[in-house]
Every structure is written in C-alpha cells, then in structure tokens.
Write a protein that holds these residues in place. Sequence first.
Motif, PDB file in Angstrom:
ATOM      1  N   MET A 175       0.826  -1.206   0.000  1.00  0.00           N
ATOM      2  CA  MET A 175       0.000   0.000   0.000  1.00  0.00           C
ATOM      3  C   MET A 175       0.859   1.254   0.000  1.00  0.00           C
ATOM      4  SD  MET A 175      -3.274   0.793  -0.039  1.00  0.00           S
ATOM      5  CE  MET A 175      -2.985   2.154  -1.175  1.00  0.00           C
ATOM      6  N   THR A 176       1.912   1.276   0.807  1.00  0.00           N
ATOM      7  CA  THR A 176       2.775   2.465   0.840  1.00  0.00           C
ATOM      8  C   THR A 176       3.559   2.608  -0.471  1.00  0.00           C
ATOM      9  OG1 THR A 176       4.467   1.188   2.030  1.00  0.00           O
ATOM     10  CG2 THR A 176       2.985   2.557   3.342  1.00  0.00           C
ATOM     11  N   ALA A 177       3.887   1.486  -1.116  1.00  0.00           N
ATOM     12  CA  ALA A 177       4.551   1.556  -2.428  1.00  0.00           C
ATOM     13  C   ALA A 177       3.638   2.247  -3.439  1.00  0.00           C
ATOM     14  CB  ALA A 177       4.928   0.156  -2.910  1.00  0.00           C
ATOM     15  N   PHE A 178       2.345   1.906  -3.416  1.00  0.00           N
ATOM     16  CA  PHE A 178       1.395   2.575  -4.306  1.00  0.00           C
ATOM     17  C   PHE A 178       1.278   4.064  -3.975  1.00  0.00           C
ATOM     18  CE2 PHE A 178      -0.770  -1.690  -5.005  1.00  0.00           C
ATOM     19  CZ  PHE A 178      -0.429  -1.764  -6.341  1.00  0.00           C
ATOM     20  N   LEU A 179       1.203   4.388  -2.678  1.00  0.00           N
ATOM     21  CA  LEU A 179       1.033   5.783  -2.280  1.00  0.00           C
ATOM     22  C   LEU A 179       2.254   6.633  -2.622  1.00  0.00           C
ATOM     23  CD1 LEU A 179      -0.730   5.238   1.173  1.00  0.00           C
ATOM     24  CD2 LEU A 179      -1.761   6.181  -0.906  1.00  0.00           C
ATOM     25  N   ASP A 180       3.435   6.015  -2.578  1.00  0.00           N
ATOM     26  CA  ASP A 180       4.663   6.737  -2.932  1.00  0.00           C
ATOM     27  C   ASP A 180       4.792   6.934  -4.439  1.00  0.00           C
ATOM     28  OD1 ASP A 180       5.421   6.945  -0.288  1.00  0.00           O
ATOM     29  OD2 ASP A 180       6.736   5.180  -0.346  1.00  0.00           O
ATOM     30  N   ARG A 181       4.054   6.128  -5.210  1.00  0.00           N
ATOM     31  CA  ARG A 181       4.152   6.177  -6.674  1.00  0.00           C
ATOM     32  C   ARG A 181       2.750   6.142  -7.283  1.00  0.00           C
ATOM     33  NH1 ARG A 181       7.471   3.402  -3.891  1.00  0.00           N
ATOM     34  NH2 ARG A 181       9.739   3.545  -4.180  1.00  0.00           N
ATOM     35  N   PRO A 182       1.914   7.117  -6.951  1.00  0.00           N
ATOM     36  CA  PRO A 182       0.525   7.092  -7.432  1.00  0.00           C
ATOM     37  C   PRO A 182       0.435   7.305  -8.932  1.00  0.00           C
ATOM     38  CG  PRO A 182       1.012   9.205  -6.419  1.00  0.00           C
ATOM     39  CD  PRO A 182       2.218   8.327  -6.177  1.00  0.00           C
ATOM     40  N   GLN A 183      -0.610   6.699  -9.515  1.00  0.00           N
ATOM     41  CA  GLN A 183      -0.912   6.870 -10.941  1.00  0.00           C
ATOM     42  C   GLN A 183       0.260   6.461 -11.835  1.00  0.00           C
ATOM     43  OE1 GLN A 183      -2.175  10.996 -10.888  1.00  0.00           O
ATOM     44  NE2 GLN A 183      -4.289  10.428 -10.417  1.00  0.00           N
ATOM     45  N   ARG A 184       1.059   5.529 -11.320  1.00  0.00           N
ATOM     46  CA  ARG A 184       2.144   4.933 -12.109  1.00  0.00           C
ATOM     47  C   ARG A 184       1.975   3.425 -12.106  1.00  0.00           C
ATOM     48  NH1 ARG A 184       7.609   6.949  -9.464  1.00  0.00           N
ATOM     49  NH2 ARG A 184       8.309   5.076 -10.584  1.00  0.00           N
ATOM     50  N   VAL A 185       2.203   2.787 -13.234  1.00  0.00           N
ATOM     51  CA  VAL A 185       2.095   1.329 -13.311  1.00  0.00           C
ATOM     52  C   VAL A 185       3.321   0.710 -12.642  1.00  0.00           C
ATOM     53  CG1 VAL A 185       1.932  -0.669 -14.821  1.00  0.00           C
ATOM     54  CG2 VAL A 185       0.780   1.464 -15.455  1.00  0.00           C
ATOM     55  N   LEU A 186       3.070  -0.195 -11.690  1.00  0.00           N
ATOM     56  CA  LEU A 186       4.145  -0.904 -10.997  1.00  0.00           C
ATOM     57  C   LEU A 186       4.069  -2.376 -11.365  1.00  0.00           C
ATOM     58  CD1 LEU A 186       3.828   0.723  -7.440  1.00  0.00           C
ATOM     59  CD2 LEU A 186       5.293   1.426  -9.352  1.00  0.00           C
ATOM     60  N   SER A 187       5.139  -2.902 -11.911  1.00  0.00           N
ATOM     61  CA  SER A 187       5.181  -4.321 -12.286  1.00  0.00           C
ATOM     62  C   SER A 187       5.252  -5.186 -11.038  1.00  0.00           C
ATOM     63  CB  SER A 187       6.386  -4.602 -13.171  1.00  0.00           C
ATOM     64  OG  SER A 187       7.587  -4.480 -12.409  1.00  0.00           O
ATOM     65  N   ARG A 188       5.001  -6.489 -11.195  1.00  0.00           N
ATOM     66  CA  ARG A 188       5.111  -7.411 -10.068  1.00  0.00           C
ATOM     67  C   ARG A 188       6.528  -7.417  -9.506  1.00  0.00           C
ATOM     68  NH1 ARG A 188       1.249  -9.499 -13.313  1.00  0.00           N
ATOM     69  NH2 ARG A 188      -0.630 -10.348 -12.322  1.00  0.00           N
ATOM     70  N   ASP A 189       7.525  -7.398 -10.409  1.00  0.00           N
ATOM     71  CA  ASP A 189       8.915  -7.393  -9.938  1.00  0.00           C
ATOM     72  C   ASP A 189       9.196  -6.145  -9.101  1.00  0.00           C
ATOM     73  OD1 ASP A 189       9.457  -9.778 -11.155  1.00  0.00           O
ATOM     74  OD2 ASP A 189      10.375  -8.902 -12.939  1.00  0.00           O
ATOM     75  N   THR A 190       8.690  -5.016  -9.539  1.00  0.00           N
ATOM     76  CA  THR A 190       8.885  -3.776  -8.777  1.00  0.00           C
ATOM     77  C   THR A 190       8.225  -3.877  -7.408  1.00  0.00           C
ATOM     78  OG1 THR A 190       9.021  -2.442 -10.786  1.00  0.00           O
ATOM     79  CG2 THR A 190       8.453  -1.292  -8.750  1.00  0.00           C
ATOM     80  N   LEU A 191       7.001  -4.376  -7.378  1.00  0.00           N
ATOM     81  CA  LEU A 191       6.281  -4.500  -6.107  1.00  0.00           C
ATOM     82  C   LEU A 191       6.961  -5.494  -5.175  1.00  0.00           C
ATOM     83  CD1 LEU A 191       2.619  -4.394  -7.424  1.00  0.00           C
ATOM     84  CD2 LEU A 191       3.681  -2.751  -5.864  1.00  0.00           C
ATOM     85  N   ILE A 192       7.480  -6.589  -5.722  1.00  0.00           N
ATOM     86  CA  ILE A 192       8.208  -7.564  -4.900  1.00  0.00           C
ATOM     87  C   ILE A 192       9.404  -6.888  -4.249  1.00  0.00           C
ATOM     88  CG2 ILE A 192       9.688  -9.612  -4.991  1.00  0.00           C
ATOM     89  CD1 ILE A 192       7.749 -10.689  -7.152  1.00  0.00           C
ATOM     90  N   GLU A 193      10.140  -6.121  -5.036  1.00  0.00           N
ATOM     91  CA  GLU A 193      11.326  -5.439  -4.509  1.00  0.00           C
ATOM     92  C   GLU A 193      10.943  -4.409  -3.449  1.00  0.00           C
ATOM     93  OE1 GLU A 193      15.207  -4.780  -3.847  1.00  0.00           O
ATOM     94  OE2 GLU A 193      14.384  -6.309  -5.199  1.00  0.00           O
TER      95      GLU A 193
END
Length: 241
Positions: A175-193
């Motif tokens: 959730m904080t990863a999304f909030l730090d990077r709103p309205q940007r597509v985050l890949s699974r690899d990015t989210l895992i990291e």
Amino acid sequence: MNEPLPPRLLVVDDDSDLRELIAGFLRDHHIDVETAADAESMDAALARQRYDCVILDLMMPGEDGLSVLRRMRGRDRTPVIMLSAMGEDVDRIVGLEVGADDYLSKPCNPRELLARVRALLRRTTRGDEVTSLQGGSGNTPRRRFGDWSLDLVERTLFRQGYPAAPLTDAEFRVMTAFLDRPQRVLSRDTLIELAKGSDADVFDRAIDVTISRLRKKLGPGDPIRTIRNEGYMLSLKPEEG
C-alpha cells in the motif's frame, strides 16, 4: 489500577511435544495459552470462548489446517498464524489465499513465533479499538487518498462508514509503495522489490494474493487498477501534507 488481561491464544497441532513446547514458551512470556490436538478439539475450544489468535498446524490427521481455516473464515476473523513442516512456497501462498494472517515454516524459532504473535496482536487490537475514519488518537500520521486514510503507525486502513482494517506487513508495504508512486504502473517485480522486508517474504504469485486481500480491505470501488500484462496502479493521488 487493574492489570490488563494477557492475550489468549489457542495452539492447534497434533504433535504433542511441539504443541506443549510452543505453549510453554508463550506462557513464559505472559500469554494465556490453551491447546488442541485436532480440528474437533479446536472447534470445541472455539465454541467455549473467544481467542485473540490461533496458531494452526497445516498437516493434521483427519481435517487438515487449510480446511479448518476455510471453515473459520466463513464465520469469524480470529487472527491465524499457520505453521507447516512442508515449507514450500505454494503452501504459504495457499494459506494466505485461504485467509491466514501470517505463516511460518516448521521447525520455527519460538522467539520468532512470539514476535509474529505480538506484531499480529498489536495490529488487530489497534484495529478493533478504532472503527471509523475519525477514530483513534488523532495524533498519528496518516496518508489520505480519496475516501481512504492509512495510519502509518497503526498500519490500519480507515474509510468513513466501514470498519477499520488492520494490514499485514506485506499489505502495508504494498500500500505504501502505491502511495509513494501514485498513478504509475508498478510491475510485479517492482512491487516484490518494494515490499521486501526482514519479516515478509513476497513471491510473484503472493503479490497477486496480497493485492487481492488489500482490495477487499479497501472495499467497494477500491482505487487499485490491474494493468493487463504490465502490473498494477493506484488510480488516486494522495493528499499533500
């Protein structure tokens, strides 16, 4: 002033030696523990009283832990830490999909189990104490986005008119990863990291499970979008300040 009551746990495992070892260690750390050897005795214990957490073995004779957990999730949200001697990624993922709040491989370090129990109790206790967006102390930092608010200390989601939703460590990191990077597509690899932590192993499929559970906690109209063949995106931008 009355001393607060110790948390009450139920340890469910068919291995009597391990069951008593875990129970004894937790009792030594001021936790009220009862034990059960199988699904039948667990059901009887749950019918007698409420527990703050259940530590549940995956592999048991008769009804296994996953089947027990599915039944539990049909009627209550008692926090569950699942234990498994198998230690395979797929078991962890299936356990999370069914509704486990945390997962440890056996044999586990009793101190790690105690730390996981304490962390889970902190999250769920805080979530129970606050049931609306205006709840809580009002002094803790929050990030607001649309109708939602994320308490950064209590790691709990709030939304007007909905129950507070405590997040697991993995859900909070995502959730904080999304909030730090709103309205940007985050890949699974990015989210895992981004979601990696000392106490949270996140695997490719587990990211999907984590996001699915996060969406349920966000509720109807959740702002997480699936971008086909690319990943996920938070469609809302957090408020400034």
